[in-house]
Design an enzyme around this catalytic site. Sequence first.
Site, PDB file in Angstrom:
ATOM      1  N   HIS A 387       0.816  -1.226   0.000  1.00 12.74           N
ATOM      2  CA  HIS A 387       0.000   0.000   0.000  1.00 12.74           C
ATOM      3  C   HIS A 387       0.848   1.274   0.000  1.00 12.74           C
ATOM      4  CE1 HIS A 387      -2.862  -3.057   0.936  1.00 12.74           C
ATOM      5  NE2 HIS A 387      -2.393  -3.229   2.153  1.00 12.74           N
ATOM      6  N   CYS A 388       1.987   1.225  -0.682  1.00 16.47           N
ATOM      7  CA  CYS A 388       2.913   2.368  -0.697  1.00 16.47           C
ATOM      8  C   CYS A 388       3.269   2.796   0.726  1.00 16.47           C
ATOM      9  CB  CYS A 388       2.338   3.541  -1.487  1.00 16.47           C
ATOM     10  SG  CYS A 388       2.214   3.222  -3.250  1.00 16.47           S
ATOM     11  N   ALA A 389       3.419   1.815   1.591  1.00 13.14           N
ATOM     12  CA  ALA A 389       3.801   2.069   2.985  1.00 13.14           C
ATOM     13  C   ALA A 389       4.714   0.944   3.453  1.00 13.14           C
ATOM     14  CB  ALA A 389       2.567   2.171   3.875  1.00 13.14           C
TER      15      ALA A 389
END
Length: 435
Positions: A387-389
């Site tokens: 999740h781009c995290a």
Amino acid sequence: MNALAPRLDAARAEAPVGTPGGAPAVSLAAQVAADFPILTRRVRDKRLVYLDNAATTHKPEAVIEAERAFYRESNANIHRGVHWLSQHATDLYEGARERVQRFLNAARSEEIVFTRGTTEAINLVAWSWGRANLKPGDEILVTGMEHHSNIVPWQPVCEQTGAVLKAVPLTDRGELEPGAFEAMLGPRTRLAAIVHVSNALGTVNPVAAMIERAHAAGARVLVDGAQAVAHQAVDVQALGCDFYAFSGHELCGPTGIGALYARHELLAAMPPWQGGGDMIRTVSFEGSTWADPPARFEAGTPNIAGGVGLAAAIDYVTGIGLPRIAAHEHALLEYATEAALRIPGLRLIGTAPGKTGILSFMVEGIHPHDLGTILDAEGVAIRAGHHCAMPVMTRFGIPGTARASLAIYNDERDIDALMAAIRGAQRMFGTGARP
């Protein structure tokens, strides 16, 4: 059921509840579902269960029609034309800026810079404010739950300026470590760049208190509001932040449009970060001078129709009422949390007491990508991965999560379909599902 009760009690303690005595969560979804044409689409010959709203929300007919009407009736380039159509298009675009101003309660419309979205807004601050103000040894303080868009832009700026990027650690529940933010603020902190709501965990940070403490330490504050503005009212003057960024596409608006709020005195002191038409006052081969904000930061022909669509999206969600939307999504999150805790082998990632409608989880024995693929076969759309995290996943020692994220058009039927599909995946893998 007795064995389950302690876990359900814990879930209730860690998830916001709906409005006491209010209408069931399904009622709002039933009222608005017809506004979203795509929800009638069948996927793999099944009813679409769309639970990927943190990645992007669907668009109501009012937004679709606003963009269509612009191209049919109002299309022209803005600001530089003397003919009626150009002036009309300019009025629509600048009217959209004023609509964003009122939405965020900014002091003046000149404090709103249109961007392609949150990512570009943060890059604007990094490359303009950051390069002009940071020096060797200065510190930028972020949190351990940031989206890559609030990590990566600061890294090359740090390399160029000699500044240092530091991150506030997380607890096992996905909150900031108590007291860590305050302890990490210091005389070298020049900027706190903090997420309002985590896209990977759903955690709502106490940004008002964090802004106050950062200002007391002499730091500026940027807030990533991408996951906040569609779920709660945001008042930038009440928050006291220096910068606030959000995207339209997570607010039932178009893709490719968003906004940066910044205090006018900061914008007036910041150099442009892109050159081109409409951001200049004068141009010669010997040099150029810059327009006043916000034009200084909007080089070239902008996404005019996107601005018009964003204004329509804001009108749509505010017409429903953000408090009502929040109550609906919180009640649905509680319903989903209780349902998830009934599934053996399902582990929730992110159980902070204050959350928005994001349910991130792991299912024992099934990789999130495999789970996402199996759920898709049932018409259930979730997000699977980091999740781009990625730092969040590293903190929890996992490759990624499955993430179901809620919006105003979701209801209990969607949650039931999600849980049934998860149980089906467990039966397929032979991992812990009850008959």
